[in-house]
Design a protein around this motif. Structure first.
Motif, PDB file in Angstrom:
ATOM      1  N   ILE A  24      38.977  36.322  37.227  1.00 17.69           N
ATOM      2  CA  ILE A  24      37.861  35.799  36.406  1.00 17.69           C
ATOM      3  C   ILE A  24      38.134  36.099  34.934  1.00 17.69           C
ATOM      4  O   ILE A  24      37.987  35.233  34.064  1.00 17.69           O
ATOM      5  CB  ILE A  24      36.518  36.460  36.813  1.00 17.69           C
ATOM      6  N   TYR A  83      33.129  45.146  44.429  1.00 15.66           N
ATOM      7  CA  TYR A  83      34.437  45.690  44.040  1.00 15.66           C
ATOM      8  C   TYR A  83      35.176  46.420  45.159  1.00 15.66           C
ATOM      9  O   TYR A  83      35.506  47.590  45.047  1.00 15.66           O
ATOM     10  CB  TYR A  83      34.284  46.585  42.801  1.00 15.66           C
ATOM     11  N   MET A 120      23.230  35.807  39.437  1.00 12.31           N
ATOM     12  CA  MET A 120      24.108  35.249  40.474  1.00 12.31           C
ATOM     13  C   MET A 120      23.407  35.398  41.816  1.00 12.31           C
ATOM     14  O   MET A 120      22.810  36.437  42.110  1.00 12.31           O
ATOM     15  CB  MET A 120      25.453  35.973  40.517  1.00 12.31           C
ATOM     16  N   GLU A 145      23.646  39.589  41.562  1.00 15.37           N
ATOM     17  CA  GLU A 145      23.962  40.232  40.273  1.00 15.37           C
ATOM     18  C   GLU A 145      23.039  39.761  39.155  1.00 15.37           C
ATOM     19  O   GLU A 145      22.635  38.599  39.128  1.00 15.37           O
ATOM     20  CB  GLU A 145      25.415  39.920  39.860  1.00 15.37           C
ATOM     21  N   PHE A 160      34.512  35.346  44.091  1.00 16.12           N
ATOM     22  CA  PHE A 160      34.106  36.740  43.871  1.00 16.12           C
ATOM     23  C   PHE A 160      32.724  36.983  44.495  1.00 16.12           C
ATOM     24  O   PHE A 160      32.518  37.971  45.214  1.00 16.12           O
ATOM     25  CB  PHE A 160      34.070  36.951  42.359  1.00 16.12           C
ATOM     26  N   SER A 190      23.323  39.929  34.904  1.00 17.95           N
ATOM     27  CA  SER A 190      24.214  40.307  33.813  1.00 17.95           C
ATOM     28  C   SER A 190      23.433  40.064  32.515  1.00 17.95           C
ATOM     29  O   SER A 190      23.410  38.950  32.001  1.00 17.95           O
ATOM     30  CB  SER A 190      25.482  39.465  33.897  1.00 17.95           C
ATOM     31  N   GLY A 205      33.515  46.207  28.560  1.00 14.49           N
ATOM     32  CA  GLY A 205      33.360  45.126  29.524  1.00 14.49           C
ATOM     33  C   GLY A 205      31.948  44.616  29.706  1.00 14.49           C
ATOM     34  O   GLY A 205      31.707  43.724  30.511  1.00 14.49           O
ATOM     35  N   SER A 206      30.997  45.238  29.011  1.00 18.83           N
ATOM     36  CA  SER A 206      29.588  44.887  29.191  1.00 18.83           C
ATOM     37  C   SER A 206      29.116  45.100  30.624  1.00 18.83           C
ATOM     38  O   SER A 206      28.233  44.383  31.114  1.00 18.83           O
ATOM     39  CB  SER A 206      29.294  43.439  28.763  1.00 18.83           C
ATOM     40  N   SER A 207      29.695  46.077  31.294  1.00 15.96           N
ATOM     41  CA  SER A 207      29.215  46.421  32.635  1.00 15.96           C
ATOM     42  C   SER A 207      27.781  46.936  32.564  1.00 15.96           C
ATOM     43  O   SER A 207      27.043  46.848  33.546  1.00 15.96           O
ATOM     44  CB  SER A 207      30.112  47.481  33.268  1.00 15.96           C
ATOM     45  N   THR A 257      34.874  32.837  40.138  1.00 16.21           N
ATOM     46  CA  THR A 257      33.573  33.512  40.173  1.00 16.21           C
ATOM     47  C   THR A 257      32.867  33.231  41.501  1.00 16.21           C
ATOM     48  O   THR A 257      32.264  34.128  42.102  1.00 16.21           O
ATOM     49  CB  THR A 257      32.689  33.080  38.985  1.00 16.21           C
ATOM     50  N   ASN A 274      24.754  44.940  33.945  1.00 14.67           N
ATOM     51  CA  ASN A 274      24.199  44.966  35.299  1.00 14.67           C
ATOM     52  C   ASN A 274      22.889  45.743  35.378  1.00 14.67           C
ATOM     53  O   ASN A 274      22.183  45.658  36.374  1.00 14.67           O
ATOM     54  CB  ASN A 274      25.202  45.585  36.292  1.00 14.67           C
TER      55      ASN A 274
HETATM   56  C1  AVJ Z   1      31.655  43.432  35.086  1.00  8.98           C
HETATM   57  C2  AVJ Z   1      29.286  43.202  35.102  1.00  8.98           C
HETATM   58  C3  AVJ Z   1      30.515  42.828  33.091  1.00  8.98           C
HETATM   59  O1  AVJ Z   1      28.533  40.554  34.298  1.00  8.98           O
HETATM   60  O2  AVJ Z   1      30.138  39.511  33.303  1.00  8.98           O
HETATM   61  C4  AVJ Z   1      31.795  38.493  35.975  1.00  8.98           C
HETATM   62  C5  AVJ Z   1      30.777  40.852  36.291  1.00  8.98           C
HETATM   63  N1  AVJ Z   1      30.218  38.712  37.440  1.00  8.98           N
HETATM   64  N2  AVJ Z   1      31.561  37.290  36.540  1.00  8.98           N
HETATM   65  C6  AVJ Z   1      29.722  40.340  34.101  1.00  8.98           C
HETATM   66  C7  AVJ Z   1      30.930  39.380  36.545  1.00  8.98           C
HETATM   67  C8  AVJ Z   1      30.620  37.438  37.422  1.00  8.98           C
HETATM   68  C9  AVJ Z   1      30.756  41.197  34.838  1.00  8.98           C
HETATM   69  N3  AVJ Z   1      30.545  42.654  34.549  1.00  8.98           N
END
Ligand code: AVJ
Length: 332
Positions: free
Chosen positions: A49, A38, A252, A280, A216, A282, A161-163, A213, A166
């Motif tokens: 996205i 970010y 990812m 990542e 990103f 998720s 956002g379901s952050s 994506t 992570n």
């Molecule tokens: C922000 C962590 C919720 O995991 O869906 C979106 C980030 N990575 N596409 C997710 C993300 C690739 C997103 N979050």
């Protein structure tokens, strides 16, 4: 009577990106934490996205907040202090703010300062009475975030956002414990959590046809070049995302398409063809799985809103056990 405080920087260390990349490339398997996606460009790509047809979480959660925002605010109380973790461009926030009282306070927390400034200004114009106190901070280190003022107000964390995806399940419990400490007795939380579902739907959401994506994910390499002077071939890596069913998570990676090196400050990192940097996780949680983790962290799950397909859940958690599960007028 509008009041927007200047952005306060809290727990961000300028060297952190360098340290994380160096340490993450030294270990095997290689891994760089997703928060480094970010920068300004990465935040912009993330917004793109969110607007793709494949990435269902944003529009699904937006629909839930739009439909049930008023009910959510009945639960949390209209004149609370709303603390948003990872506010980003804060497009969903008005769906709650529009139901809060005029004297509510809003504390957006984000790692990306330009985004924080822009969204703070926009919300300040939409809700001129609201008191806003932006914090530029890493919410993964929530224990180092302190809030003062508004001693008489209920503190409510808004974490859409379901952050939280992570985090590993163990990290979820830790973050939710820190969140409980931040809001104190009587605090509450509204948190959006992406559900387990068909791998086809999940795989498509992280492999959008427009390639945002992928861009990103690959922007991380460009950021390493820009900010750390890393010498690397950005075309030498490919975006790779897949749903790991056994672990219940999207993974990812950046996959090396050939034998090559990344050089950074006299250190050489050798990559074999096919070797990856894991960028990542998720995680996807069923409502029951997530509620269990919340209980382990001392929270009481009180309510849950979802969409027709049950693809996304917004949980209301309280620290007060005695708060009713159902509002009186909703009984029967
Ligand atoms: C922000 C962590 C919720 O995991 O869906 C979106 C980030 N990575 N596409 C997710 C993300 C690739 C997103 N979050």
């Amino acid at each position: 009577m509008r009041s927007t405080s200047p952005v306060l920087r809290v727990n961000l260390d300028d060297d952190e990106f360098h340290t994380a990349v160096r340490d993450g490339l030294r270990r095997h398997p290689r891994m760089i934490p997703p928060k480094f996606f970010y920068d300004a460009r990465g935040s912009e790509l993330f917004d793109l996205i969110c607007a793709t047809p494949e990435y269902y979480p944003t529009r699904t959660e937006t629909g839930i907040l739009d439909e049930f925002g008023a009910e959510m605010v009945e639960r949390i109380g209209g004149s609370c202090v709303l603390i948003e973790l990872g506010s980003g461009s804060a497009t969903k926030t008005p769906l709650l703010l529009r139901h809060l009282s005029g004297d509510a306070a809003y504390v957006p927390i984000d790692i990306c300062e330009p985004y924080l400034l822009r969204s703070t200004q926009r919300l300040g114009m939409m809700f001129p009475e609201m008191h806003t106190h932006p914090l530029c901070a890493d919410y993964m280190h929530l224990s180092s975030v302190k809030l003062d003022g508004y001693a008489d107000r209920r503190r409510v964390i808004f974490f859409p956002g379901s952050s939280i995806g992570n985090c590993t399940p163990a990290e979820v419990v830790q973050l939710l414990r820190h969140a409980a400490q931040l809001v104190g007795a009587n605090g509450a939380m509204l948190i959006g959590v992406d559900s387990k579902k068909s791998p086809d739907v999940l795989n498509a959401a992280y492999n959008d046809a427009a390639g945002y994506t992928a861009a990103f994910n690959l922007n991380l390499l460009a950021r390493m070049q820009r900010e750390l002077g890393a010498q690397l071939d950005p075309d030498g890596f490919a975006h790779y995302a897949y749903y790991n069913v056994a672990q219940g998570r999207i993974e990812m990676h950046l996959v090396s398409r050939k034998r090559q090196t990344i050089k950074m400050q006299h250190e050489v990192f050798q990559f074999d063809e096919g070797e990856t940097i894991h960028t990542e996780n998720s995680y996807k949680y069923t409502a029951q799985e997530f509620q269990q983790l919340a209980r382990l962290a001392g929270w009481h799950p009180k309510m849950l809103w979802t969409d027709r397909e049950g693809w996304f859940n917004v949980h209301y958690l309280s620290l007060s056990a005695s708060e009713p599960q159902h509002l009186p007028h909703q009984g029967c």
